[in-house]
Design a protein around this motif. Structure first.
Motif, PDB file in Angstrom:
ATOM      1  N   UNK A 104       0.855  -1.226  -0.087  1.00 24.31           N
ATOM      2  CA  UNK A 104      -0.018  -0.023  -0.080  1.00 24.31           C
ATOM      3  C   UNK A 104       1.013   1.163  -0.028  1.00 24.31           C
ATOM      4  N   UNK A 105       0.631   2.238  -0.728  1.00 24.46           N
ATOM      5  CA  UNK A 105       1.098   3.531  -0.744  1.00 24.46           C
ATOM      6  C   UNK A 105       1.280   3.938   0.348  1.00 24.46           C
ATOM      7  N   UNK A 106       2.247   4.723   1.064  1.00 18.92           N
ATOM      8  CA  UNK A 106       2.540   5.120   2.201  1.00 18.92           C
ATOM      9  C   UNK A 106       1.649   6.544   2.696  1.00 18.92           C
ATOM     10  N   UNK A 107       1.072   7.125   1.611  1.00 16.60           N
ATOM     11  CA  UNK A 107       0.015   8.010   2.011  1.00 16.60           C
ATOM     12  C   UNK A 107      -1.395   7.449   2.288  1.00 16.60           C
ATOM     13  N   UNK A 108      -1.311   6.040   2.560  1.00 17.90           N
ATOM     14  CA  UNK A 108      -2.803   5.626   3.012  1.00 17.90           C
ATOM     15  C   UNK A 108      -2.219   5.172   4.398  1.00 17.90           C
ATOM     16  N   UNK A 109      -2.917   5.736   5.266  1.00 21.19           N
ATOM     17  CA  UNK A 109      -2.374   5.477   6.962  1.00 21.19           C
ATOM     18  C   UNK A 109      -3.132   4.078   7.322  1.00 21.19           C
ATOM     19  N   UNK A 110      -2.131   3.240   7.987  1.00 20.16           N
ATOM     20  CA  UNK A 110      -2.567   1.858   8.293  1.00 20.16           C
ATOM     21  C   UNK A 110      -2.327   1.433   9.585  1.00 20.16           C
ATOM     22  N   UNK A 111      -3.490   0.830  10.063  1.00 24.19           N
ATOM     23  CA  UNK A 111      -3.548   0.257  11.393  1.00 24.19           C
ATOM     24  C   UNK A 111      -3.900  -0.981  11.119  1.00 24.19           C
ATOM     25  N   UNK A 112      -3.043  -2.016  12.081  1.00 26.84           N
ATOM     26  CA  UNK A 112      -3.141  -3.407  12.205  1.00 26.84           C
ATOM     27  C   UNK A 112      -3.522  -3.428  13.596  1.00 26.84           C
ATOM     28  N   UNK A 113      -4.634  -4.477  13.688  1.00 24.91           N
ATOM     29  CA  UNK A 113      -4.847  -5.051  15.130  1.00 24.91           C
ATOM     30  C   UNK A 113      -4.872  -6.552  14.941  1.00 24.91           C
ATOM     31  N   UNK A 114      -4.102  -7.168  15.819  1.00 28.35           N
ATOM     32  CA  UNK A 114      -3.606  -8.585  15.740  1.00 28.35           C
ATOM     33  C   UNK A 114      -3.011  -9.055  17.122  1.00 28.35           C
ATOM     34  N   UNK A 115      -3.367 -10.323  17.271  1.00 27.43           N
ATOM     35  CA  UNK A 115      -2.517 -10.875  18.423  1.00 27.43           C
ATOM     36  C   UNK A 115      -1.331 -11.825  18.002  1.00 27.43           C
ATOM     37  N   UNK A 116      -0.910 -11.509  16.634  1.00 26.05           N
ATOM     38  CA  UNK A 116       0.392 -12.389  16.156  1.00 26.05           C
ATOM     39  C   UNK A 116       1.395 -11.365  16.665  1.00 26.05           C
ATOM     40  N   UNK A 134       3.218   1.795  10.052  1.00 19.34           N
ATOM     41  CA  UNK A 134       1.835   1.572  10.270  1.00 19.34           C
ATOM     42  C   UNK A 134       1.755   1.629  11.734  1.00 19.34           C
ATOM     43  N   UNK A 135       0.892   1.312  12.404  1.00 14.18           N
ATOM     44  CA  UNK A 135       0.541   1.412  13.864  1.00 14.18           C
ATOM     45  C   UNK A 135       0.042  -0.009  14.225  1.00 14.18           C
ATOM     46  N   UNK A 136       0.669  -0.629  14.980  1.00 17.84           N
ATOM     47  CA  UNK A 136       0.407  -1.945  15.273  1.00 17.84           C
ATOM     48  C   UNK A 136      -0.369  -1.992  16.815  1.00 17.84           C
ATOM     49  N   UNK A 137      -1.589  -2.554  17.021  1.00 16.32           N
ATOM     50  CA  UNK A 137      -2.272  -2.575  18.393  1.00 16.32           C
ATOM     51  C   UNK A 137      -2.382  -4.167  18.403  1.00 16.32           C
ATOM     52  N   UNK A 138      -1.816  -4.519  19.662  1.00 16.25           N
ATOM     53  CA  UNK A 138      -2.124  -5.905  20.011  1.00 16.25           C
ATOM     54  C   UNK A 138      -3.413  -6.221  20.545  1.00 16.25           C
ATOM     55  N   UNK A 139      -4.485  -6.994  19.721  1.00 23.63           N
ATOM     56  CA  UNK A 139      -5.642  -7.373  20.176  1.00 23.63           C
ATOM     57  C   UNK A 139      -6.233  -8.627  19.221  1.00 23.63           C
ATOM     58  N   UNK A 140      -7.184  -9.298  20.040  1.00 27.03           N
ATOM     59  CA  UNK A 140      -7.788 -10.291  19.184  1.00 27.03           C
ATOM     60  C   UNK A 140      -9.138 -10.352  19.215  1.00 27.03           C
ATOM     61  N   UNK A 141      -9.794 -10.630  17.930  1.00 23.07           N
ATOM     62  CA  UNK A 141     -11.394 -10.685  17.974  1.00 23.07           C
ATOM     63  C   UNK A 141     -11.917 -12.048  17.273  1.00 23.07           C
ATOM     64  N   UNK A 142     -10.963 -13.270  17.113  1.00 25.59           N
ATOM     65  CA  UNK A 142     -11.343 -14.462  16.973  1.00 25.59           C
ATOM     66  C   UNK A 142     -10.419 -15.220  17.542  1.00 25.59           C
ATOM     67  N   UNK A 143     -10.387 -16.636  17.854  1.00 27.75           N
ATOM     68  CA  UNK A 143      -9.607 -17.424  18.674  1.00 27.75           C
ATOM     69  C   UNK A 143      -9.033 -18.679  17.697  1.00 27.75           C
ATOM     70  N   UNK A 144      -9.625 -18.719  16.376  1.00 28.92           N
ATOM     71  CA  UNK A 144      -9.111 -19.927  15.601  1.00 28.92           C
ATOM     72  C   UNK A 144      -9.312 -21.163  16.163  1.00 28.92           C
ATOM     73  N   UNK A 145      -8.268 -21.812  16.385  1.00 20.92           N
ATOM     74  CA  UNK A 145      -8.184 -23.258  16.951  1.00 20.92           C
ATOM     75  C   UNK A 145      -7.516 -23.519  18.317  1.00 20.92           C
TER      76      UNK A 145
END
Length: 372
Positions: A25-37, A50-61
């Motif tokens: 993605x071009x850097x002109x597009x602000x990017x926020x990633x929310x993940x528990x990885x 990018x901005x990384x926010x540690x959070x989870x919204x599913x559990x998978x298995x």
């Protein structure tokens, strides 16, 4: 006006796929990633702001190891997550408004799709399967499946990334093709400790190299039996405790990008997951694997590997007990397996960018549509 990506932390396959997309993605597009990885993965791989926010919204298995799913624990964890998500719906809605979310991308959580729909924010699901497909064979998941189907119904578009299950419950889809990281051969940079500890395996040019990819949970294999294959030297990023056969080297994750490591070895040995299968296909690297029948995605991965000249399947018992002798003899020579095209990262990036610029995602269905 941001792109907000919600990325499942179940394994690293979802994160590896999204890195290949989002870093384009071009850097002109602000990017926020929310993940528990893991944060280390994103910080090393996502080579753009990018901005990384540690959070989870599913559990998978919930898994006992890289192969075995704990179905009862998965059901309990998923029900708890559903309760948590319902309680934070309004807060998540306010947060998306506060960051000026313009596009929501999910891989493959369903809850954020519902929040995005409530705000009229375009919601894209990037997936080769959903948790509907994974949970459907499990007993006692009927109520969970009903909630999931309703939530996934809020996606404006499914962007299908190859190695996919049918997912017939999505009326609108864009088939982007395989998303995978393509590496460079840097074999000369791989240190063996000490070099070639098994003399009988060191012919001209040294031993053949195999990467044992153990994933997040490790592999329940008889590591000590690696010494029975003196013509091979094995590499791993996750050393198996005190077991150190003389022909096993533990590598630092910082040595080189993972896709370069895959491109540099003669063979990868692993359970089949989207990330590692995609990397083997895209780099023309053979993969020795055992069955993973409890996880529905395996059907698509096994089908692709069955058509791949480097796909080398053994039984579950053969895989765990390292009965690999005959299979290792059949590993093609380096450079003999053709690489599989992986156009998906660029195609998904274009879809996201088009929607960020105002395109209606419901008009982007198709396969490799010119101009997308």
């Amino acid at each position: 006006m941001s792109v907000v990506a919600y990325v499942s932390g179940h394994g690293l396959g979802h994160a590896a796929r999204e890195v290949q997309i989002l870093r384009r993605l071009p850097e002109e597009i602000p990017l926020i990633v929310k993940t528990s990885s893991p944060a280390w993965f994103w910080e090393s791989e996502l080579t753009r702001p990018f901005t990384l926010i540690p959070e989870s919204y599913d559990v998978g298995c919930v898994q006992k190891d890289s192969i075995t799913i704990d179905i009862d624990a998965t059901r309990t964890a998923k029900c708890a997550m559903d309760i948590k998500n319902r309680a934070r719906f309004d807060a998540e809605r306010r947060w998306l408004e506060s960051v000026g979310a313009k596009v929501v991308v999910c891989d493959v959580a369903s809850f954020p799709l519902t929040v995005a729909r409530s705000l009229g924010i375009p919601a894209l699901l990037v997936a080769n399967f959903t948790w509907v497909d994974i949970y459907e064979p499990f007993a006692g998941f009927e109520a969970i499946l009903a909630r999931l189907r309703a939530a996934y119904g809020h996606a404006d578009l499914l962007i299908e990334t190859g190695l996919s299950l049918p997912m017939t419950y999505f009326p609108r889809r864009y088939k982007a093709g395989l998303v995978a990281r393509v590496g460079q051969d840097r074999r000369e940079k791989i240190p063996l400790t000490p070099p070639c500890r098994v003399p009988s395996g060191c012919g001209e040019g040294g031993p053949r190299l195999a990467l044992i990819y153990a994933g997040n949970w490790g592999l329940p294999i008889a590591w000590e039996r690696l010494k029975e294959f003196p013509d091979w030297h094995f590499l791993t990023l996750t050393p198996p405790g005190s077991v150190r056969p003389p022909n096993l080297t533990a590598l630092s994750r910082d040595l080189m990008p993972h896709e370069d490591l895959v491109a540099s070895v003669d063979l990868v040995i692993s359970k089949p997951g989207y990330g590692i299968v995609g990397e083997c296909l895209a780099n023309g690297t053979p993969l020795l694997y055992g069955p993973r029948t409890e996880f529905a995605e395996y059907l698509a991965l096994d089908a692709a590997l069955s058509d791949f000249p480097g796909g080398l399947k053994v039984s579950g018992e053969e895989f765990v007990q390292l009965r690999w002798k005959e299979t290792l003899r059949r590993v093609p020579a380096r450079g003999r397996v053709e690489r599989t095209s992986a156009p998906g990262g660029e195609r998904v990036r274009e879809c996201i960018e088009r929607v960020w610029h105002g395109a209606d995602p419901r008009t982007l269905d198709g396969y490799g549509v010119p101009g997308l």
